[in-house]
Scaffold this active site. Structure first.
Site, PDB file in Angstrom:
ATOM      1  N   PHE A  20      14.031   2.977  10.355  1.00  0.00           N
ATOM      2  CA  PHE A  20      12.750   2.741   9.957  1.00  0.00           C
ATOM      3  C   PHE A  20      11.862   3.932   9.820  1.00  0.00           C
ATOM      4  CE2 PHE A  20       8.829   1.227  10.137  1.00  0.00           C
ATOM      5  CZ  PHE A  20       8.642  -0.004   9.261  1.00  0.00           C
ATOM      6  N   ASP A  28       4.138   3.072   6.545  1.00  0.00           N
ATOM      7  CA  ASP A  28       3.681   2.903   8.003  1.00  0.00           C
ATOM      8  C   ASP A  28       4.476   2.165   8.906  1.00  0.00           C
ATOM      9  OD1 ASP A  28       3.481   0.228   6.407  1.00  0.00           O
ATOM     10  OD2 ASP A  28       2.219  -0.414   8.081  1.00  0.00           O
ATOM     11  N   LYS A  46      16.885   2.972   0.413  1.00  0.00           N
ATOM     12  CA  LYS A  46      17.342   2.743   1.677  1.00  0.00           C
ATOM     13  C   LYS A  46      18.408   1.576   1.663  1.00  0.00           C
ATOM     14  CE  LYS A  46      15.288   0.849   5.329  1.00  0.00           C
ATOM     15  NZ  LYS A  46      14.455   0.954   6.279  1.00  0.00           N
ATOM     16  N   GLU A  85       7.630   2.397  -6.446  1.00  0.00           N
ATOM     17  CA  GLU A  85       7.574   1.885  -5.051  1.00  0.00           C
ATOM     18  C   GLU A  85       7.950   3.218  -4.234  1.00  0.00           C
ATOM     19  OE1 GLU A  85       7.472  -0.466  -3.159  1.00  0.00           O
ATOM     20  OE2 GLU A  85       8.369  -2.404  -3.683  1.00  0.00           O
ATOM     21  N   ASP A  86       7.377   2.904  -3.075  1.00  0.00           N
ATOM     22  CA  ASP A  86       7.547   3.853  -1.754  1.00  0.00           C
ATOM     23  C   ASP A  86       9.237   3.763  -1.439  1.00  0.00           C
ATOM     24  OD1 ASP A  86       7.424   1.213  -0.671  1.00  0.00           O
ATOM     25  OD2 ASP A  86       6.089   1.820   0.890  1.00  0.00           O
ATOM     26  N   LYS A 130       0.904  -1.057  -0.179  1.00  0.00           N
ATOM     27  CA  LYS A 130       0.065   0.014   0.129  1.00  0.00           C
ATOM     28  C   LYS A 130       0.858   1.371  -0.033  1.00  0.00           C
ATOM     29  CE  LYS A 130      -2.753  -2.024   3.568  1.00  0.00           C
ATOM     30  NZ  LYS A 130      -3.565  -1.860   4.907  1.00  0.00           N
ATOM     31  N   GLY A 131       1.830   1.104   0.314  1.00  0.00           N
ATOM     32  CA  GLY A 131       3.156   2.406   0.695  1.00  0.00           C
ATOM     33  C   GLY A 131       3.183   3.479  -0.372  1.00  0.00           C
ATOM     34  N   ARG A 191       0.663   6.660   7.765  1.00  0.00           N
ATOM     35  CA  ARG A 191       0.900   6.675   6.369  1.00  0.00           C
ATOM     36  C   ARG A 191       0.370   8.163   6.009  1.00  0.00           C
ATOM     37  NH1 ARG A 191       1.299   1.877   4.263  1.00  0.00           N
ATOM     38  NH2 ARG A 191       0.312  -0.006   4.944  1.00  0.00           N
ATOM     39  N   ASP A 250      14.246  -1.270   0.593  1.00  0.00           N
ATOM     40  CA  ASP A 250      15.114  -1.777   1.832  1.00  0.00           C
ATOM     41  C   ASP A 250      16.079  -2.836   1.254  1.00  0.00           C
ATOM     42  OD1 ASP A 250      16.053  -1.967   4.208  1.00  0.00           O
ATOM     43  OD2 ASP A 250      14.089  -2.969   5.180  1.00  0.00           O
TER      44      ASP A 250
HETATM   45  P1  IMP Z   1      12.295  -4.769   0.858  1.00  0.00           P
HETATM   46  O1  IMP Z   1      11.611  -5.962   0.358  1.00  0.00           O
HETATM   47  O2  IMP Z   1      13.108  -5.384   2.050  1.00  0.00           O
HETATM   48  O3  IMP Z   1      12.892  -3.806   0.044  1.00  0.00           O
HETATM   49  O4  IMP Z   1      11.055  -3.988   1.332  1.00  0.00           O
HETATM   50  C1  IMP Z   1       9.810  -3.862   0.631  1.00  0.00           C
HETATM   51  C2  IMP Z   1       8.669  -3.064   1.565  1.00  0.00           C
HETATM   52  O5  IMP Z   1       8.851  -3.009   2.880  1.00  0.00           O
HETATM   53  C3  IMP Z   1       8.830  -1.551   1.129  1.00  0.00           C
HETATM   54  O6  IMP Z   1       7.870  -1.549  -0.288  1.00  0.00           O
HETATM   55  C4  IMP Z   1       8.088  -0.988   2.153  1.00  0.00           C
HETATM   56  O7  IMP Z   1       6.525  -1.100   2.220  1.00  0.00           O
HETATM   57  C5  IMP Z   1       8.492  -1.756   3.503  1.00  0.00           C
HETATM   58  N1  IMP Z   1       9.461  -1.096   4.115  1.00  0.00           N
HETATM   59  C6  IMP Z   1      10.818  -1.194   3.995  1.00  0.00           C
HETATM   60  N2  IMP Z   1      11.534  -0.303   4.830  1.00  0.00           N
HETATM   61  C7  IMP Z   1      10.377   0.594   5.260  1.00  0.00           C
HETATM   62  C8  IMP Z   1      10.573   1.581   6.378  1.00  0.00           C
HETATM   63  O8  IMP Z   1      11.708   2.038   6.498  1.00  0.00           O
HETATM   64  N3  IMP Z   1       9.474   1.823   6.841  1.00  0.00           N
HETATM   65  C9  IMP Z   1       8.243   1.381   6.305  1.00  0.00           C
HETATM   66  N4  IMP Z   1       8.202   0.496   5.482  1.00  0.00           N
HETATM   67  C10 IMP Z   1       9.240  -0.239   4.983  1.00  0.00           C
HETATM   68 MG    MG Z   2       6.071  -1.211  -0.380  1.00  0.00          MG
END
Ligand code: IMP
Ligand code: MG
Length: 176
Positions: A153, A160, A132, A100-101, A44-45, A166, A104
């Site tokens: 974070f 969120d 990030k 994408e928001d 949803k981000g 959000r 990570d």
């Molecule tokens: P990844 O697969 O680790 O790259 O993370 C993917 C998803 O995790 C992102 O699209 C976000 O929805 C969530 N996410 C990652 N880091 C954060 C953060 O710092 N705050 C909130 N949501 C996060």
């Molecule tokens: Mg996301």
């Protein structure tokens, strides 16, 4: 993990986010002259970023969303992301930009990119508001990146913690 008593430390103001969006949309408008890309927001981000980015683009676009399993109520990635909501429009032969928001570990987005690739788009690019770096586990190319943040974070502007924060207009770090 409880983050009820955490403080919010500003990382990006609404104005700084606007500047990043203007920079990204100028680049996308330049790259997709005479094209009509499909923007796929990752739920949803990315809903707020996609709303603002799409309105800042000077071109016709189509918009849809894809859902992927994510953190749940944990601040740690599960490591095994899955598609939970499929794209509703046909992207075969189309120019697709995934919005994408935040990237990570990169695991969710890599899975989504591989999935959309199987749907046969003409081109596939990635746009993310936040890059990030600290916990990256995959070598992922972000074609259009807003801001690099090393660690922490983050919440706000779509992001969120336990479904909260959000709707904050800026992006904040949760600090103990
Ligand atoms: P990844 O697969 O680790 O790259 O993370 C993917 C998803 O995790 C992102 O699209 C976000 O929805 C969530 N996410 C990652 N880091 C954060 C953060 O710092 N705050 C909130 N949501 C996060
Ligand atoms: Mg996301």
């Amino acid at each position: 993990m409880s983050k009820q008593n955490y403080k919010l430390e500003i990382v990006l103001s609404g104005q700084e986010i606007d500047q990043s969006i203007n920079r990204i949309s100028a680049k996308i408008s330049e790259d997709y002259k005479n094209a009509k890309p499909i923007l796929i927001g990752v739920l949803k981000g990315a809903f707020i970023f996609l709303a603002d980015l799409s309105r800042s683009l000077d071109m016709p676009v189509e918009i849809d969303f894809i859902g992927a399993s994510s953190y749940g109520d944990k601040a740690q990635s599960s490591g095994k992301p899955k598609v939970t909501k499929e794209i509703g429009i046909n992207v075969s032969g189309q120019d697709v930009i995934v919005v994408e928001d935040i990237i990570d570990t990169g695991l969710t987005t890599s899975m989504i990119m591989r999935h959309i690739e199987t749907l046969g788009p003409k081109s596939l690019k990635l746009c993310a508001l936040i890059d990030k770096r600290e916990r990256r586990q995959t070598d992922i190319k972000i074609d259009y990146a807003g801001n690099i943040i090393q660690e922490g974070f983050l919440v706000g502007y779509g992001l969120d913690f336990n479904e909260k924060y959000r709707n904050l207009p800026g992006i904040y770090k949760l600090e103990p």
